[in-house]
Write a protein that holds these residues in place. Structure first.
Motif, PDB file in Angstrom:
ATOM      1  N   LYS A 519       0.910  -1.347   0.070  1.00  0.00           N
ATOM      2  CA  LYS A 519       0.079  -0.617  -0.194  1.00  0.00           C
ATOM      3  C   LYS A 519       0.696   1.513   0.019  1.00  0.00           C
ATOM      4  CE  LYS A 519      -3.925  -2.346   2.245  1.00  0.00           C
ATOM      5  NZ  LYS A 519      -4.276  -1.914   3.519  1.00  0.00           N
ATOM      6  N   ILE A 520       1.796   1.310   1.058  1.00  0.00           N
ATOM      7  CA  ILE A 520       3.150   2.675   0.828  1.00  0.00           C
ATOM      8  C   ILE A 520       3.424   3.003  -0.437  1.00  0.00           C
ATOM      9  CG2 ILE A 520       4.978   3.256   1.807  1.00  0.00           C
ATOM     10  CD1 ILE A 520       4.150   1.683   4.452  1.00  0.00           C
ATOM     11  N   GLU A 549      -8.179  17.067 -10.570  1.00  0.00           N
ATOM     12  CA  GLU A 549      -9.081  16.260  -9.320  1.00  0.00           C
ATOM     13  C   GLU A 549      -7.705  15.382  -8.378  1.00  0.00           C
ATOM     14  OE1 GLU A 549     -11.959  13.837 -11.131  1.00  0.00           O
ATOM     15  OE2 GLU A 549     -13.314  15.324 -10.943  1.00  0.00           O
ATOM     16  N   LYS A 550      -7.082  14.776  -9.348  1.00  0.00           N
ATOM     17  CA  LYS A 550      -5.900  14.461  -8.474  1.00  0.00           C
ATOM     18  C   LYS A 550      -4.722  14.983  -7.798  1.00  0.00           C
ATOM     19  CE  LYS A 550      -4.806  10.291 -12.259  1.00  0.00           C
ATOM     20  NZ  LYS A 550      -3.995   9.118 -12.874  1.00  0.00           N
ATOM     21  N   ILE A 551      -4.840  15.861  -7.850  1.00  0.00           N
ATOM     22  CA  ILE A 551      -4.119  16.948  -7.254  1.00  0.00           C
ATOM     23  C   ILE A 551      -4.954  17.208  -6.168  1.00  0.00           C
ATOM     24  CG2 ILE A 551      -3.122  19.652  -6.964  1.00  0.00           C
ATOM     25  CD1 ILE A 551      -2.579  19.303 -10.436  1.00  0.00           C
ATOM     26  N   GLN A 552      -6.036  17.417  -5.852  1.00  0.00           N
ATOM     27  CA  GLN A 552      -6.595  17.882  -4.802  1.00  0.00           C
ATOM     28  C   GLN A 552      -6.724  16.649  -4.093  1.00  0.00           C
ATOM     29  OE1 GLN A 552     -10.577  19.076  -6.391  1.00  0.00           O
ATOM     30  NE2 GLN A 552     -10.394  20.740  -7.753  1.00  0.00           N
ATOM     31  N   LYS A 553      -6.577  15.803  -4.515  1.00  0.00           N
ATOM     32  CA  LYS A 553      -6.330  14.664  -3.641  1.00  0.00           C
ATOM     33  C   LYS A 553      -5.032  14.324  -2.718  1.00  0.00           C
ATOM     34  CE  LYS A 553      -9.406  12.173  -5.639  1.00  0.00           C
ATOM     35  NZ  LYS A 553     -10.069  10.553  -6.935  1.00  0.00           N
ATOM     36  N   GLU A 554      -3.973  14.763  -2.852  1.00  0.00           N
ATOM     37  CA  GLU A 554      -2.508  14.876  -2.438  1.00  0.00           C
ATOM     38  C   GLU A 554      -3.025  14.584  -1.023  1.00  0.00           C
ATOM     39  OE1 GLU A 554       1.898  16.824  -3.367  1.00  0.00           O
ATOM     40  OE2 GLU A 554      -0.141  18.570  -2.868  1.00  0.00           O
ATOM     41  N   LYS A 555      -4.188  16.031  -0.354  1.00  0.00           N
ATOM     42  CA  LYS A 555      -3.509  16.044   1.157  1.00  0.00           C
ATOM     43  C   LYS A 555      -3.906  14.954   2.293  1.00  0.00           C
ATOM     44  CE  LYS A 555      -5.178  19.309   4.698  1.00  0.00           C
ATOM     45  NZ  LYS A 555      -5.614  20.257   5.090  1.00  0.00           N
ATOM     46  N   ALA A 556      -4.793  14.028   1.355  1.00  0.00           N
ATOM     47  CA  ALA A 556      -5.199  12.944   1.828  1.00  0.00           C
ATOM     48  C   ALA A 556      -4.299  11.683   1.854  1.00  0.00           C
ATOM     49  CB  ALA A 556      -6.654  12.672   1.285  1.00  0.00           C
ATOM     50  N   LEU A 557      -3.978  11.536   0.620  1.00  0.00           N
ATOM     51  CA  LEU A 557      -2.441  10.698   0.481  1.00  0.00           C
ATOM     52  C   LEU A 557      -1.968  11.253   1.205  1.00  0.00           C
ATOM     53  CD1 LEU A 557      -2.502  10.283  -3.027  1.00  0.00           C
ATOM     54  CD2 LEU A 557      -4.074   8.579  -2.260  1.00  0.00           C
ATOM     55  N   LEU A 558      -1.351  12.167   1.953  1.00  0.00           N
ATOM     56  CA  LEU A 558      -0.324  12.181   2.549  1.00  0.00           C
ATOM     57  C   LEU A 558      -0.943  11.942   4.007  1.00  0.00           C
ATOM     58  CD1 LEU A 558       1.203  15.632   1.351  1.00  0.00           C
ATOM     59  CD2 LEU A 558       2.060  13.416   1.256  1.00  0.00           C
ATOM     60  N   GLU A 560      -2.830   9.781   4.921  1.00  0.00           N
ATOM     61  CA  GLU A 560      -3.109   8.182   5.128  1.00  0.00           C
ATOM     62  C   GLU A 560      -1.738   7.427   4.985  1.00  0.00           C
ATOM     63  OE1 GLU A 560      -4.597   4.459   1.949  1.00  0.00           O
ATOM     64  OE2 GLU A 560      -5.238   6.528   1.212  1.00  0.00           O
ATOM     65  N   LEU A 561      -0.625   8.032   4.420  1.00  0.00           N
ATOM     66  CA  LEU A 561       1.022   7.482   4.280  1.00  0.00           C
ATOM     67  C   LEU A 561       0.957   7.349   5.434  1.00  0.00           C
ATOM     68  CD1 LEU A 561       2.425   6.371   1.885  1.00  0.00           C
ATOM     69  CD2 LEU A 561       3.437   8.768   1.946  1.00  0.00           C
ATOM     70  N   LEU A 566       3.255   4.619  10.708  1.00  0.00           N
ATOM     71  CA  LEU A 566       2.887   5.257  11.924  1.00  0.00           C
ATOM     72  C   LEU A 566       1.642   3.636  12.552  1.00  0.00           C
ATOM     73  CD1 LEU A 566       1.515   8.628  13.098  1.00  0.00           C
ATOM     74  CD2 LEU A 566       4.707   7.421  13.663  1.00  0.00           C
ATOM     75  N   GLY A 567       1.613   3.265  12.359  1.00  0.00           N
ATOM     76  CA  GLY A 567       0.878   1.665  12.073  1.00  0.00           C
ATOM     77  C   GLY A 567      -0.091   1.585  12.925  1.00  0.00           C
ATOM     78  N   ILE A 568      -1.119   3.182  12.697  1.00  0.00           N
ATOM     79  CA  ILE A 568      -1.964   3.796  12.689  1.00  0.00           C
ATOM     80  C   ILE A 568      -3.474   2.929  12.191  1.00  0.00           C
ATOM     81  CG2 ILE A 568      -3.824   5.525  13.434  1.00  0.00           C
ATOM     82  CD1 ILE A 568      -1.388   7.089  13.725  1.00  0.00           C
TER      83      ILE A 568
END
Length: 568
Positions: A519-520, A549-558, A560-561, A566-568
């Motif tokens: 996933k990472i 739209e892909k660019i707008q998802k950057e914050k959410a992807l970061l 999730e990463l 952190l193993g959350i």
């Protein structure tokens, strides 16, 4: 009654003899210089007709002699004769013979009091009691057992077993208490992990925990010639953890490179690990696997605790120059920095004050000899073998714990009659074009100084997962602002980037879980694609709706990463 100082046994081309320990260093008259080992009464005890034997080992109390010779089969394919023999040292009779095809782990393992003895047979560990090898007292059965290690010390006896992974299943190490092997909850502890072709299991002295060095033969990332290595902690009370070998103070980054050495303190409350590409790191950890003291970086690949556990020597032998650092590990203070060039052997004296280093054949066949040091760095005795001779082995006389009391550590070098030798420093090669120019001080690596990792009174506690997560968010925002400034002012020289960004942090470490790692990896691909789109937009290219739209998802992807890391 024990002597005031241990004797030193020396074996080489000059024969076998004994030397009195410090402060005399004279040849002992209690044991005549000979070329064939005699017993105390100067007579032969037993003779065994084993012309093909290549390995032998005594049991802990010297009651049983184990011998091994290569296993062979007859030309017609029939089974060969047993090649592992166990002899009663007192009577000379053969107690039992076994077939042991592999040389690896050929010798049975005894408890220190010889109450139990164990050997690995196919998918089982067979246990014998009181050296009665005609009856198997207990069996531990696990599919594909590869290795096991008995715990030191008295009862209750414990055993650590290793089973390698196969067909996508992880490898694991389990701890058991003898003879409780049956039932689904019989194991005291279990630790599973991926990326392990072989393991090294290290019990502490009190048999309360095991350190497991898991190694792969090949590093698939190509980062290391030594393969990949991880360090795991397993306690007999069921607790387990991965020991995070990180860079400090930039503790968010994983320190890449091999694990050279891991040693327990005799107190069984802490251990030291030497790891990472040269210059290597050395760190002391507590039983929570938290770093207690970081020794910084240096030319080292080995660690040796004194018998009392109050002094630690970090050394660089083998392909390194023999530099040693002697530390007071109670006050974390450097005592001395001697250099034992070309050393192939190191051993603490049982008195906890003296150190033995030696250059032995066949590892090195020139400049053979040994030195006896005081831990403050003074050479008290030195012996050089003649140029036409060789030194094969040198060792201290063993003693039980408690014979020699702990003495107060001194930092001033003790006086010595042996003249000091300054190590020869090889000058760096300079090409002809630079030889008449001033020498500039340049380093291939930045050296890290030692630092205490214990939380001090009044200081903040170590970061929790939440605090660590917030710190990474802050660093990510700072990095994003810096990138924005660079895009607006491309002509300006960029300021130094933060020491670690979320992408760099994650690229330097793995979770140990292949699904999470996958996933990472996918998230990193998406973020890289977004970076490319942002660069195209900055260059004036008109982007499609789906690209925006892909660019707008950057914050959410970061986000999730970071959560995956952190193993959350």
């Amino acid at each position: 009654m024990a002597p005031s100082t241990p004797l030193l046994t020396v074996r080489g081309s000059e024969g076998l003899y004994m030397v009195n320990g410090p402060p005399h260093f004279t040849e002992s008259t209690l044991f005549s210089r000979i070329n064939v080992i005699n017993v105390t009464n100067k007579g032969l005890l037993h003779s065994f007709d084993l012309p093909k034997a290549v390995c032998l080992e005594f049991s802990p109390k010297n009651t049983v002699l184990a011998t091994w010779q290569p296993y062979t089969t007859s030309k017609d394919g029939t089974a060969g004769i047993p090649n592992l023999q166990l002899y009663d040292v007192k009577t000379g009779t053969c107690l039992k013979s076994f077939i042991q095809k592999k040389m690896q782990n050929w010798c049975p393992s005894w408890s220190e009091d010889e109450t139990i003895c164990a050997r690995n047979v196919n998918n089982e560990v067979h246990f014998f009691e009181n050296n009665n090898f005609n009856t198997i007292a207990n069996k531990l059965h696990l599919q594909k057992i590869n290795d096991f290690v008995l715990s030191p010390g008295p009862q209750p006896y414990k055993v650590a077993v290793y089973v390698p992974g196969s067909k996508g299943a992880p490898s694991f190490v389990r701890l058991y208490q003898y003879p409780n092997f049956d039932g689904p909850h019989a194991a005291l502890a279990n630790k599973s992990f991926f990326k392990a072709d072989k393991v090294t299991m290290l019990w502490n002295k009190k048999a309360t925990a095991v350190l497991v060095i898991a190694s792969t033969d090949v590093d698939k990332t190509g980062a290391s010639y030594y393969g990949e290595q991880t360090l795991h902690y397993i306690a007999a009370n069921g607790e387990s953890a991965v020991v995070q070998l990180r860079e400090y103070p930039s503790h968010l980054l994983q320190k890449n490179g091999p694990i050279y050495d891991v040693v327990w303190n005799s107190s069984s409350t802490e251990f030291c690990a030497v790891y990472g590409f040269m210059p290597a790191k050395a760190t002391i950890f507590n039983l929570k696997c938290d770093p207690v003291f970081d020794f910084g970086t240096g030319p080292r690949n080995a660690a040796y605790y004194s018998p009392h556990g109050h002094i630690l020597v970090l050394a660089g032998f083998g392909n390194l120059r023999g530099q040693m650092e002697v530390w007071d590990v109670k006050n974390y203070k450097l005592i001395s920095k001697p250099v034992a060039s070309d050393s192939t052997y190191f051993a603490w004296c049982p008195d906890g004050e003296h150190i033995l280093t030696a250059t032995c054949a066949p590892r090195l066949r020139v400049n053979n000899g040994y030195k006896i040091w005081h831990y403050t760095g003074s050479v008290l005795h030195k012996y050089d073998v003649p140029s036409n001779g060789e030194l094969w082995q040198v060792s201290w006389q063993p003693f039980l714990d408690g014979i020699f009391p702990v003495k107060t550590i001194t930092y001033q070098a003790v006086p010595s009659d042996v003249p000091s030798e300054e190590p020869k420093v090889a000058t760096a090669y300079r090409p002809p074009a630079l030889r008449n120019k001033p020498i500039t001080n340049s380093k291939l690596h930045e050296e890290e100084p030692p630092q205490n990792m214990k939380p001090q009174a009044g200081n903040d506690k170590p970061l929790s997962k939440t605090a660590l997560k917030n710190q990474r968010k802050h660093e990510a925002k700072k990095a994003a602002k810096q990138e924005a400034r660079n895009e607006k002012s491309p002509d300006l020289a960029p300021t130094p980037a933060p020491q670690s960004t979320p992408r760099n942090t994650i690229s330097r470490s793995t979770s140990g879980d292949p699904e999470i790692d996958k996933k990472i990896k996918n998230l990193k691909k998406k973020l890289k694609a977004i970076e490319q789109l942002k660069e195209q937009a900055a260059a004036g290219k008109q982007l499609e709706k789906n690209q925006l739209e892909k660019i707008q998802k950057e914050k959410a992807l970061l986000q999730e990463l970071e959560d995956l890391e952190l193993g959350i």
